[in-house]
Scaffold this active site. Sequence first.
Site, mmCIF file in Angstrom:
data_model
loop_
_atom_site.group_PDB
_atom_site.id
_atom_site.type_symbol
_atom_site.label_atom_id
_atom_site.label_comp_id
_atom_site.label_asym_id
_atom_site.label_seq_id
_atom_site.Cartn_x
_atom_site.Cartn_y
_atom_site.Cartn_z
ATOM 1 N N TYR A 1 0.849 -1.207 0.000
ATOM 2 C CA TYR A 1 0.000 0.000 0.000
ATOM 3 C C TYR A 1 0.880 1.251 0.000
ATOM 4 O O TYR A 1 0.640 2.190 -0.769
ATOM 5 C CB TYR A 1 -0.930 -0.003 1.222
ATOM 6 C CG TYR A 1 -1.773 1.265 1.336
ATOM 7 C CD1 TYR A 1 -2.940 1.417 0.582
ATOM 8 C CD2 TYR A 1 -1.392 2.315 2.177
ATOM 9 C CE1 TYR A 1 -3.701 2.584 0.673
ATOM 10 C CE2 TYR A 1 -2.138 3.475 2.268
ATOM 11 C CZ TYR A 1 -3.298 3.600 1.519
ATOM 12 O OH TYR A 1 -4.054 4.767 1.600
ATOM 13 N N LYS B 1 1.081 4.304 -2.842
ATOM 14 C CA LYS B 1 0.864 5.732 -2.567
ATOM 15 C C LYS B 1 2.104 6.561 -2.937
ATOM 16 O O LYS B 1 1.982 7.750 -3.245
ATOM 17 C CB LYS B 1 0.444 5.932 -1.111
ATOM 18 C CG LYS B 1 -0.929 5.340 -0.812
ATOM 19 C CD LYS B 1 -2.047 6.125 -1.478
ATOM 20 C CE LYS B 1 -3.125 5.316 -2.093
ATOM 21 N NZ LYS B 1 -4.211 6.114 -2.694
HETATM 22 N N1 NAP Z 1 -8.909 6.882 5.171
HETATM 23 C C1 NAP Z 1 -7.658 7.203 5.406
HETATM 24 O O1 NAP Z 1 -7.208 7.297 6.569
HETATM 25 C C2 NAP Z 1 -6.728 7.519 4.266
HETATM 26 C C3 NAP Z 1 -5.416 7.911 4.571
HETATM 27 C C4 NAP Z 1 -4.533 8.212 3.540
HETATM 28 C C5 NAP Z 1 -4.982 8.138 2.231
HETATM 29 N N2 NAP Z 1 -6.247 7.736 1.956
HETATM 30 C C6 NAP Z 1 -6.651 7.643 0.544
HETATM 31 O O2 NAP Z 1 -7.859 8.363 0.333
HETATM 32 C C7 NAP Z 1 -8.620 7.747 -0.724
HETATM 33 C C8 NAP Z 1 -10.046 7.516 -0.256
HETATM 34 O O3 NAP Z 1 -9.998 6.635 0.863
HETATM 35 P P1 NAP Z 1 -11.243 6.401 1.826
HETATM 36 O O4 NAP Z 1 -10.680 6.267 3.183
HETATM 37 O O5 NAP Z 1 -12.311 7.390 1.556
HETATM 38 O O6 NAP Z 1 -11.703 4.944 1.324
HETATM 39 P P2 NAP Z 1 -13.118 4.204 1.468
HETATM 40 O O7 NAP Z 1 -13.915 4.820 2.554
HETATM 41 O O8 NAP Z 1 -12.813 2.765 1.538
HETATM 42 O O9 NAP Z 1 -13.839 4.556 0.067
HETATM 43 C C9 NAP Z 1 -13.264 4.099 -1.125
HETATM 44 C C10 NAP Z 1 -14.165 4.420 -2.301
HETATM 45 O O10 NAP Z 1 -13.556 3.847 -3.468
HETATM 46 C C11 NAP Z 1 -14.491 2.941 -4.090
HETATM 47 N N3 NAP Z 1 -13.818 1.788 -4.702
HETATM 48 C C12 NAP Z 1 -12.867 0.980 -4.169
HETATM 49 N N4 NAP Z 1 -12.510 0.031 -5.049
HETATM 50 C C13 NAP Z 1 -13.245 0.255 -6.174
HETATM 51 C C14 NAP Z 1 -13.335 -0.393 -7.425
HETATM 52 N N5 NAP Z 1 -12.594 -1.475 -7.716
HETATM 53 N N6 NAP Z 1 -14.165 0.116 -8.354
HETATM 54 C C15 NAP Z 1 -14.925 1.204 -8.084
HETATM 55 N N7 NAP Z 1 -14.904 1.856 -6.906
HETATM 56 C C16 NAP Z 1 -14.078 1.376 -5.961
HETATM 57 C C17 NAP Z 1 -15.392 2.487 -2.965
HETATM 58 O O11 NAP Z 1 -16.574 1.960 -3.501
HETATM 59 P P3 NAP Z 1 -17.179 0.556 -2.925
HETATM 60 O O12 NAP Z 1 -17.981 0.958 -1.727
HETATM 61 O O13 NAP Z 1 -17.976 0.007 -4.049
HETATM 62 O O14 NAP Z 1 -16.016 -0.318 -2.563
HETATM 63 C C18 NAP Z 1 -15.561 3.810 -2.205
HETATM 64 O O15 NAP Z 1 -16.499 4.635 -2.865
HETATM 65 C C19 NAP Z 1 -7.862 6.473 -1.106
HETATM 66 O O16 NAP Z 1 -7.092 6.703 -2.267
HETATM 67 C C20 NAP Z 1 -6.949 6.226 0.085
HETATM 68 O O17 NAP Z 1 -5.773 5.508 -0.268
HETATM 69 C C21 NAP Z 1 -7.130 7.428 2.934
#
Ligand code: NAP
Length: 250
Positions: free
Chosen positions: A152, A156
Amino acid sequence: MKKIFITGSTTGLGFLAGNSLLEKGHQVVLHARSEKSAQEAKKKIGKDVPFVIGDVSTLDEIKSVAKQANALGPFDAIIHNVGIYETNAEVVTRDGLRTMFAVNVLTPFVLSTLLARPERMVFLSSGMHQSGEFNMTDPQWEKRLWNYTQAYSDSKLYDLMLTKYFARNWPGTYVNAVDPGWVPTRMGGAGAPDNLMKGAETQIWLAISNDPEALVTGKYFHHKEQRKSNSLADSERNQDELVSYLRKIS
Ligand SMILES: NC(=O)c1ccc[n+]([C@@H]2O[C@H](COP(=O)([O-])OP(=O)(O)OC[C@H]3O[C@@H](n4cnc5c(N)ncnc54)[C@H](OP(=O)(O)O)[C@@H]3O)[C@@H](O)[C@H]2O)c1
């Protein structure tokens, strides 16, 4: 009013960014894995917002997402938000790719190359990119024992490298990366310590603001402030090598 496309926007940071931009009076196009999840997200938003549909773990569907989005574009800004934290090494797509690599790295690359060029582009990186490693002999962790935290972090780092690659090659577009913090989304988990709304604010700001601090390119931000990023991402040779690998597999 700006027009913004956000990938992976049915929940979490993408959903929050979309909702917030709508509340500010902008036009958004969102993205869901399936028609069903688009309908559920529309219900939560309370508006008939346009969605493009596709599971971006496969190349066909990434390309279909690009086609649908182009039909609804062009966009002033694209937020490459979609991402997963995949713990299971056995998950391989029908293209023979590791799912986490396909979703986190290949998707933003292919969409960037297929979508009409926007004024601004934002990549979701992570503080975890700091421990990312640049390894083009095994970019998808096929030869080594699976270490999902490292895989992961690498993905990133690659997002940051794509940011710098497009910033360098697209002089008319502001291209930047964001570390949203560790926030309580489905990915982050309920116990995540950082502020959820603050986790979405920087990508919104980079997408629409005319603050001079937002009108920069090739930078890495946390909470609207530029931060120092992993120097592995600065090497143009590394960036070019990553892009030629992504071109080859796509
Ligand atoms: N949360 C954190 O602490 C954090 C920290 C650093 C960076 N980030 C980054 O921020 C971004 C958003 O993260 P988040 O925390 O909001 O994640 P999340 O809550 O898991 O949401 C992810 C979104 O992406 C969609 N998705 C995942 N796989 C998919 C696929 N194969 N096709 C279509 N849609 C897909 C999900 O839809 P489904 O519901 O259908 O799966 C959901 O809408 C990511 O790039 C992550 O790496 C997050």
